[in-house]
Design an enzyme around this catalytic site. Structure first.
Site, PDB file in Angstrom:
ATOM      1  N   GLU A 168       0.831  -1.184   0.057  1.00 47.14           N
ATOM      2  CA  GLU A 168       0.035   0.002   0.043  1.00 47.14           C
ATOM      3  C   GLU A 168       0.655   1.180  -0.092  1.00 47.14           C
ATOM      4  O   GLU A 168       0.537   2.524   0.252  1.00 47.14           O
ATOM      5  CB  GLU A 168      -1.134  -0.026   1.183  1.00 47.14           C
ATOM      6  CG  GLU A 168      -2.387  -0.042   0.715  1.00 47.14           C
ATOM      7  CD  GLU A 168      -2.415  -1.857   0.671  1.00 47.14           C
ATOM      8  OE1 GLU A 168      -1.644  -2.469   1.020  1.00 47.14           O
ATOM      9  OE2 GLU A 168      -3.877  -2.475   0.128  1.00 47.14           O
ATOM     10  N   TYR A 170       3.199   2.135   2.020  1.00 50.62           N
ATOM     11  CA  TYR A 170       3.958   2.531   3.296  1.00 50.62           C
ATOM     12  C   TYR A 170       5.326   2.204   3.246  1.00 50.62           C
ATOM     13  O   TYR A 170       6.039   2.027   2.389  1.00 50.62           O
ATOM     14  CB  TYR A 170       3.013   1.640   4.408  1.00 50.62           C
ATOM     15  CG  TYR A 170       1.737   2.198   4.660  1.00 50.62           C
ATOM     16  CD1 TYR A 170       1.314   3.432   5.314  1.00 50.62           C
ATOM     17  CD2 TYR A 170       0.400   1.214   4.452  1.00 50.62           C
ATOM     18  CE1 TYR A 170       0.202   3.742   5.305  1.00 50.62           C
ATOM     19  CE2 TYR A 170      -0.584   1.635   4.535  1.00 50.62           C
ATOM     20  CZ  TYR A 170      -0.852   2.795   4.978  1.00 50.62           C
ATOM     21  OH  TYR A 170      -2.243   3.481   5.235  1.00 50.62           O
ATOM     22  N   ARG A 218       2.290  -8.806   4.483  1.00 49.09           N
ATOM     23  CA  ARG A 218       1.315  -8.295   3.329  1.00 49.09           C
ATOM     24  C   ARG A 218       2.663  -7.763   2.377  1.00 49.09           C
ATOM     25  O   ARG A 218       2.847  -6.660   2.435  1.00 49.09           O
ATOM     26  CB  ARG A 218       0.574  -7.144   3.943  1.00 49.09           C
ATOM     27  CG  ARG A 218      -0.432  -6.765   3.049  1.00 49.09           C
ATOM     28  CD  ARG A 218      -1.600  -6.186   3.668  1.00 49.09           C
ATOM     29  NE  ARG A 218      -2.500  -5.775   2.356  1.00 49.09           N
ATOM     30  CZ  ARG A 218      -3.793  -5.431   2.395  1.00 49.09           C
ATOM     31  NH1 ARG A 218      -4.431  -5.372   3.766  1.00 49.09           N
ATOM     32  NH2 ARG A 218      -4.591  -5.087   1.596  1.00 49.09           N
ATOM     33  N   HIS A 256      -1.408   3.865  -1.764  1.00 54.11           N
ATOM     34  CA  HIS A 256      -2.373   4.849  -1.635  1.00 54.11           C
ATOM     35  C   HIS A 256      -2.390   6.140  -2.591  1.00 54.11           C
ATOM     36  O   HIS A 256      -3.380   6.690  -2.781  1.00 54.11           O
ATOM     37  CB  HIS A 256      -2.341   5.557  -0.259  1.00 54.11           C
ATOM     38  CG  HIS A 256      -2.939   4.311   0.916  1.00 54.11           C
ATOM     39  ND1 HIS A 256      -3.892   3.560   0.683  1.00 54.11           N
ATOM     40  CD2 HIS A 256      -2.348   4.283   2.053  1.00 54.11           C
ATOM     41  CE1 HIS A 256      -4.236   2.942   1.631  1.00 54.11           C
ATOM     42  NE2 HIS A 256      -3.102   2.953   2.719  1.00 54.11           N
ATOM     43  N   GLN A 343     -18.047   5.156   2.243  1.00 51.98           N
ATOM     44  CA  GLN A 343     -18.845   6.359   3.043  1.00 51.98           C
ATOM     45  C   GLN A 343     -18.573   6.421   4.160  1.00 51.98           C
ATOM     46  O   GLN A 343     -18.420   7.531   4.596  1.00 51.98           O
ATOM     47  CB  GLN A 343     -20.028   6.590   2.284  1.00 51.98           C
ATOM     48  CG  GLN A 343     -20.344   7.226   1.199  1.00 51.98           C
ATOM     49  CD  GLN A 343     -21.735   7.348   0.571  1.00 51.98           C
ATOM     50  OE1 GLN A 343     -22.285   6.665  -0.266  1.00 51.98           O
ATOM     51  NE2 GLN A 343     -22.626   8.144   1.159  1.00 51.98           N
TER      52      GLN A 343
HETATM   53  P1  NAP Z   1     -26.740  17.441  -4.157  1.00 52.55           P
HETATM   54  O1  NAP Z   1     -25.299  16.893  -3.988  1.00 52.55           O
HETATM   55  O2  NAP Z   1     -27.417  18.322  -3.299  1.00 52.55           O
HETATM   56  O3  NAP Z   1     -26.588  18.080  -5.491  1.00 52.55           O
HETATM   57  C1  NAP Z   1     -27.515  18.824  -6.394  1.00 52.55           C
HETATM   58  C2  NAP Z   1     -26.981  19.963  -7.116  1.00 52.55           C
HETATM   59  O4  NAP Z   1     -27.937  20.715  -7.732  1.00 52.55           O
HETATM   60  C3  NAP Z   1     -26.706  21.277  -6.209  1.00 52.55           C
HETATM   61  O5  NAP Z   1     -25.128  20.768  -5.882  1.00 52.55           O
HETATM   62  C4  NAP Z   1     -26.671  22.439  -6.749  1.00 52.55           C
HETATM   63  O6  NAP Z   1     -25.613  22.869  -7.386  1.00 52.55           O
HETATM   64  C5  NAP Z   1     -27.803  22.060  -8.007  1.00 52.55           C
HETATM   65  N1  NAP Z   1     -29.183  22.654  -7.391  1.00 52.55           N
HETATM   66  C6  NAP Z   1     -29.855  22.746  -6.135  1.00 52.55           C
HETATM   67  N2  NAP Z   1     -30.807  23.535  -6.561  1.00 52.55           N
HETATM   68  C7  NAP Z   1     -30.921  23.809  -7.630  1.00 52.55           C
HETATM   69  C8  NAP Z   1     -32.029  24.615  -8.492  1.00 52.55           C
HETATM   70  N3  NAP Z   1     -33.002  25.240  -7.941  1.00 52.55           N
HETATM   71  N4  NAP Z   1     -31.614  24.801  -9.818  1.00 52.55           N
HETATM   72  C9  NAP Z   1     -30.682  24.276 -10.264  1.00 52.55           C
HETATM   73  N5  NAP Z   1     -29.861  23.748  -9.674  1.00 52.55           N
HETATM   74  C10 NAP Z   1     -29.768  23.402  -8.460  1.00 52.55           C
HETATM   75  O7  NAP Z   1     -27.937  16.383  -4.618  1.00 52.55           O
HETATM   76  P2  NAP Z   1     -27.809  15.110  -5.340  1.00 52.55           P
HETATM   77  O8  NAP Z   1     -26.772  14.938  -6.408  1.00 52.55           O
HETATM   78  O9  NAP Z   1     -28.925  14.813  -5.926  1.00 52.55           O
HETATM   79  O10 NAP Z   1     -27.231  14.139  -4.590  1.00 52.55           O
HETATM   80  C11 NAP Z   1     -28.118  13.713  -3.416  1.00 52.55           C
HETATM   81  C12 NAP Z   1     -26.983  13.032  -2.031  1.00 52.55           C
HETATM   82  O11 NAP Z   1     -26.851  11.619  -2.591  1.00 52.55           O
HETATM   83  C13 NAP Z   1     -25.605  13.691  -2.167  1.00 52.55           C
HETATM   84  O12 NAP Z   1     -25.763  14.769  -0.915  1.00 52.55           O
HETATM   85  C14 NAP Z   1     -24.756  12.562  -1.764  1.00 52.55           C
HETATM   86  O13 NAP Z   1     -24.814  12.292  -0.340  1.00 52.55           O
HETATM   87  C15 NAP Z   1     -25.737  11.377  -2.271  1.00 52.55           C
HETATM   88  N6  NAP Z   1     -24.725  10.719  -3.553  1.00 52.55           N
HETATM   89  C16 NAP Z   1     -23.648  10.721  -3.385  1.00 52.55           C
HETATM   90  C17 NAP Z   1     -22.877  10.149  -4.330  1.00 52.55           C
HETATM   91  C18 NAP Z   1     -21.369   9.981  -4.518  1.00 52.55           C
HETATM   92  O14 NAP Z   1     -20.824  10.201  -3.347  1.00 52.55           O
HETATM   93  N7  NAP Z   1     -20.726   9.636  -5.549  1.00 52.55           N
HETATM   94  C19 NAP Z   1     -23.361   9.897  -5.418  1.00 52.55           C
HETATM   95  C20 NAP Z   1     -24.981  10.208  -5.582  1.00 52.55           C
HETATM   96  C21 NAP Z   1     -25.586  10.705  -4.570  1.00 52.55           C
HETATM   97  P3  NAP Z   1     -25.489  24.456  -7.963  1.00 52.55           P
HETATM   98  O15 NAP Z   1     -26.418  25.246  -6.791  1.00 52.55           O
HETATM   99  O16 NAP Z   1     -24.113  24.619  -7.940  1.00 52.55           O
HETATM  100  O17 NAP Z   1     -26.156  24.637  -9.055  1.00 52.55           O
HETATM  101 FE1  SF4 Z   2     -17.400   0.740   4.121  1.00 51.96          FE
HETATM  102 FE2  SF4 Z   2     -19.699  -0.058   4.670  1.00 51.96          FE
HETATM  103 FE3  SF4 Z   2     -19.668   1.097   2.491  1.00 51.96          FE
HETATM  104 FE4  SF4 Z   2     -18.682  -1.562   2.905  1.00 51.96          FE
HETATM  105  S1  SF4 Z   2     -20.706  -0.703   2.840  1.00 51.96           S
HETATM  106  S2  SF4 Z   2     -17.634   0.283   2.149  1.00 51.96           S
HETATM  107  S3  SF4 Z   2     -18.064  -1.237   5.114  1.00 51.96           S
HETATM  108  S4  SF4 Z   2     -19.268   1.907   4.517  1.00 51.96           S
END
Ligand code: NAP
Ligand code: SF4
Length: 664
Positions: A168, A170, A218, A256, A343
């Protein structure tokens, strides 16, 4: 009832003086509980729950052999007799629960997040701000002895084995690779001299711990960095380490700092097992496979086909401490499978927060978040079968409550069902399989295609409102144009977008949808390797080759109003890979836009005050969500997206579900 056979996985194996009851190794993972003596009881409870669940061998998070080897200031170390004595509580808890446990000795080298860090050479890593000091010739010698002393202390603490962390990226890896070792003394200069450091560590450790005490090493099979080790060097190292006293090899993939994902969801399951099989063909001692192995079926297949002798799973045992027990007792279909999202585990650790698990919020909270049986069963109604409702229903029923789960659509899953359509997030389907099976086993009355109303909810002792969210449609001229659809329309398959698409909103879902839109569903596991430049380690040192460009199936423009770079808010350990996929797929990214209108020409924007049109067949709106809370009322528990839609995420939803159930 699952009828699959797991004969290989469940058979014992002997490592030196230690016989393991099965081939399941809980791989090392830092949780944050290791770093303070105040948390040793909780650490013991966390491991003991896994030992009770049947794991063959648990390996702790990494303990530094000296303070220069800390992962961060005052991080975990095993350097004194007093520390060793304190660990007797941890080892005792595991032994009382019928398990075996090894301590991992890890020197962070230049990955140490502190100013005392040292390395083979004075080369800063791309992922830490501190430039390490190059160890002196005597310093290297002393460090090798420190590793051995830590191992001997672990033995005194009651550990059944030690693991020497040699992968990894290290410190040990930093000595092994020309990339990070430009020494001219006896610890560098040639591959043979670069190998001296780990060989000395193992030789001195063997001297101190005696013949039968298992030393697991490892070994890095693929460094996945420029200037990484060649395959011939790795095989040579494995032979030298075996001669020096290694009992078994665990395997590591990628430093990493590598820019190839190795463990997140989009990495195909079992992607690295061929490298493990290759090492196994070269050495006489047992070899353990690791990384992206998360089901007993895959683990069994790896063992049955002779690719490895043991299988290491870290996150899958965070997700389900009873993984082995369920496998043994025909209940493999009840395993809460790790979805490799990072996450709540690694993303927490990298932010100095205690690890837990998105699908199992009890992980690392075994003593504080308890789901004990209830004395008096209550009638509980849960409204909504998204992650929050499923979690509340399962946890409440597991305690003995009588639960009815109302879901207005014909299937459980809510937003999770959409997420599992995203390329590389297919694992999310396992969570729905888990809940479906658990609700069946627990006798939850699941009423699909049923909209709960006040009359229906009147007869329940408790009502949990988990009615989720609805996608937000911004108030924008042209939002009712026929080209405008929501992310839910696209991911559910209700709408098949044309070849030119504009995406409004670049949060997690906007990024995921852009990936979905550009991804070629015909891509294979080999294509995945090619896109990331993973090559044959025998031909390419470090296993890294020229990446093959992706051929996106659509032209996508991703737009946000914020001026920050797109994707900066994504998870620490996976966000960079999502951003890389967008680049590989040629997604145009526009930040700092103002939306003007949508019409037949496409999406009209103002960018830096200049008008701009994005011509497109469809505009996919990914602008967040709004809560659905019609049934929220005084005295009811409101959880998940129905509680707070902003920053809606499954981690919070599932945790809220469990916490509500714990309080009923
Ligand atoms: P989000 O992260 O809150 O993003 C929605 C985006 O839409 C905002 O960043 C905003 O950006 C834009 N927005 C908000 N209101 C708006 C409006 N009235 N008009 C136009 N644009 C607007 O929500 P999401 O993408 O639906 O995701 C929801 C949650 O799912 C996230 O918080 C996350 O925790 C989770 N998620 C995570 C992942 C990942 O980590 N890979 C993947 C999918 C979902 P601007 O204001 O800059 O335009
Ligand atoms: Fe980590 Fe749980 Fe997501 Fe698996 S399911 S990657 S253990 S948070």
């Amino acid at each position: 009832m699952s009828t699959a056979s797991f004969d290989h996985l469940l058979s014992p194996i002997t490592l030196g003086d230690l016989t393991l009851r099965n081939r399941v190794v809980m791989g090392s993972m830092h949780t944050g509980l290791e770093d303070s003596v105040r948390h040793l009881d909780e650490l013991g409870a966390y491991y003991a729950e896994r030992a009770r669940g049947g794991v063959g061998l648990i390996i702790t998070g990494g303990y530094a052999p000296n303070r220069r080897g800390w992962l961060k200031p005052f991080a975990s170390e095993m350097t004194t007799r007093l520390q060793a004595m304190r660990h007797r509580d941890v080892t005792g808890a595991v032994h009382d629960a019928g398990g075996a446990i090894a301590l991992q000795v890890l020197h962070a080298g230049r990955y140490g997040y502190h100013p005392l860090s040292v390395s083979a050479s004075r080369r800063k890593s791309p992922i830490t701000p501190f430039r390490p000091r190059a160890l002196s010739t005597r310093g290297v010698d002393r460090t090798a002895s420190d590793f051995a002393r830590s191992a001997a202390l672990a033995q005194k603490a009651g550990y059944d084995a030690v693991e020497v962390m040699g992968s990894e990226g290290y410190l040990i890896n930093q000595f092994l690779a020309a990339r990070t070792n430009d020494r001219t003394d006896s610890w560098g200069g040639t591959a043979a001299r670069r190998m001296r450091f780990p060989v000395e560590i193992v030789r001195r450790t063997r001297e101190l711990v005696g013949d039968g005490f298992p030393i697991v090493y490892r070994i890095s099979l693929l460094d996945l960095v420029e200037g990484g080790q060649s395959w011939d060097e790795i095989v040579e190292l494995a032979h030298l380490l075996t001669e020096a006293g290694v009992t078994a090899f665990n395997t590591g993939i990628g430093w990493h700092e590598a820019r190839v994902p190795t463990i997140i969801t989009q990495v195909p399951r079992g992607a690295w097992r061929s490298a493990t099989a290759r090492l196994k063909a070269e050495v006489a001692v047992p070899v353990c496979a690791s990384n992206r192995i998360n089901t007993p079926e895959l683990a069994e297949e790896i063992l049955a086909t002779g690719q490895a002798d043991l299988v290491s799973m870290a996150r899958p045992l965070l997700a389900d401490p009873a993984f082995v027990d369920k496998t043994m007792n025909g209940r493999a279909d009840e395993i809460n499978t790790c979805i490799a999202c990072n996450q709540a585990c690694l993303d927490h650790v990298f932010k100095n927060r205690r690890a837990s698990c998105l699908v199992n919020p009890r992980a690392c909270r075994e003593t504080t978040l308890v789901l004990g049986p209830v004395r008096t069963a209550r009638r509980v109604a849960v409204v909504g079968a998204g992650p929050a409702g499923l979690s509340a229903a399962e946890a409440a029923a597991s305690r003995g409550h009588h639960v009815t789960l109302f879901e207005q659509s014909a299937q459980i899953g809510g937003q999770f069902r959409l997420a599992m359509a995203v390329p590389g997030k297919e694992e999310f389907a396992e969570t729905l399989r888990y809940y479906t099976r658990r609700l069946e086993v627990l006798g939850v009355d699941v009423r699909l295609s049923t909209r709960a109303d006040e009359a229906e909810l009147a007869g329940y002792d408790d009502v949990v409102v988990a009615s989720g969210v609805t996608p937000r449609m911004p108030d924008l001229p042209g939002i009712d144009h026929p080209s405008v659809v929501s992310y839910a329309d696209v991911l559910s398959g209700r709408v098949v977008p044309g070849t030119r698409v504009a995406v409004i909103g670049a949060g997690g879902i906007g990024v995921d949808v852009s990936h979905w839109l550009t991804h070629d569903p015909a891509d294979t596991e080999d294509d995945w390797r090619a896109h990331w430049g993973v090559g044959d380690p025998a031909l390419h040192p470090g296993g890294l080759t020229e990446p093959k460009p992706r051929a996106p199936i659509r032209e996508v423009t991703l737009v946000q109003r914020k001026t920050t770079p797109i994707g900066v808010g994504l998870g620490k350990t996976s966000g960079w890979a999502h951003r890389a996929v967008l680049r590989q797929a040629g997604v145009e990214q526009i930040s700092g836009a103002a939306y003007v209108r949508i019409d037949d020409e496409g999406l009209h924007l103002l960018v830096d005050g200049e008008p701009r049109v994005v011509p497109c067949d469809h505009v996919v709106v990914c602008a967040g969500q709004e809560s659905v809370r019609d049934l929220a009322a005084e005295g009811r528990h409101v959880i998940g997206g129905a509680d707070v839609a902003a920053e809606l995420d499954a981690k919070r939803a599932i945790e809220q579900g469990v916490r509500v159930a714990a309080g009923l």
